[in-house]
Design an enzyme around this catalytic site. Structure first.
Site, short mmCIF file in Angstrom:
data_model
loop_
_atom_site.label_atom_id
_atom_site.label_comp_id
_atom_site.label_asym_id
_atom_site.label_seq_id
_atom_site.Cartn_x
_atom_site.Cartn_y
_atom_site.Cartn_z
N HIS A 177 55.42 30.56 -24.69
CA HIS A 177 55.86 31.92 -24.34
C HIS A 177 57.02 32.34 -25.26
CE1 HIS A 177 54.43 30.82 -20.03
NE2 HIS A 177 53.56 31.70 -20.51
N LYS A 198 48.59 33.83 -5.66
CA LYS A 198 48.55 32.67 -6.56
C LYS A 198 49.63 31.67 -6.14
CE LYS A 198 48.19 32.05 -11.60
NZ LYS A 198 48.32 32.77 -12.88
N ARG A 216 46.17 32.41 -27.54
CA ARG A 216 46.21 31.04 -28.07
C ARG A 216 44.93 30.71 -28.80
NH1 ARG A 216 47.90 28.53 -22.47
NH2 ARG A 216 46.34 30.09 -22.05
N SER A 253 51.57 26.57 -18.99
CA SER A 253 52.45 26.17 -17.89
C SER A 253 51.77 25.08 -17.07
CB SER A 253 52.76 27.37 -16.99
OG SER A 253 53.40 28.37 -17.73
#
Ligand code: PNS
Length: 169
Positions: free
Chosen positions: A21, A45, A94, A132
């Site tokens: 990030h 979430k 990515r 993450s």
């Protein structure tokens, strides 16, 4: 005449912020005058860290940066971006696997607001496999996450999993 600041919102879950990030933020700050890192409140979430702790970790990471603001939001991203006077939503890409989901979100956001553009930046090659979730998994089992997260995040992650371990002994 005063120059209007070019502001971008960089939204995400940031549970927690990773060096991937940070790579995107550092690339973004070369294009925009100010970046608002916006942590989404998403009750559906399950997160490791509550939103206020995620915000604190990001603030601590960028504590001497005048061009970075950290905030949280709920509801529609484009409404938040407009409300903050942002001209763009910044997202990192990515690999091809990110593309489909990002493309769908960007098109939905464009449909919802014509005032905010989505800007995709390619992450540095060394962060292609960083997320993450994978970092949390490594940290959970005692893996060394040095160099993958900032030191404020590393401290909190290690603290969190030490507590889990102590409780489960
Ligand atoms: O880090 P993440 O989980 O990939 O971030 C996803 C995020 C926060 C960018 C996305 O879930 C979002 O923008 N949520 C806000 C709700 C919204 O605006 N949805 C409509 C567009 S998809």
């Amino acid at each position: 005449m005063e120059k209007k600041l070019r502001v971008a919102v960089y939204p995400g879950s940031f549970d927690p912020l990773t060096n991937g990030h940070i790579d995107i933020i550092d690339r973004g700050r070369k294009i925009f005058d100010k970046i608002i890192i916006a942590v989404l409140h998403n009750p559906s979430k399950k997160a490791l860290f509550p939103v206020d702790q995620r915000v604190d970790m990001i603030e601590e990471t960028f504590k001497n940066s005048q061009d970075i603001e950290v905030d949280s939001f709920d509801g529609l991203l484009v409404e938040y971006a407009e409300m903050r006077g942002a001209i763009a939503v910044l997202r990192g890409m990515r690999a091809i696997s990110d593309f489909e989901n990002e493309f769908q979100m960007a098109l939905m956001n464009r449909r919802l607001s014509r005032k905010v553009q989505t800007v995709f930046l390619m992450t540095g090659l060394r962060w292609i496999f960083t997320s993450s979730s994978i970092i949390k998994e490594a940290a959970q089992f005692g893996g060394d996450i040095t160099g993958m997260v900032s030191s404020p995040v590393k401290i909190k992650l290690e603290e969190k999993f030490r507590k889990f371990k102590e409780r489960n002994i």
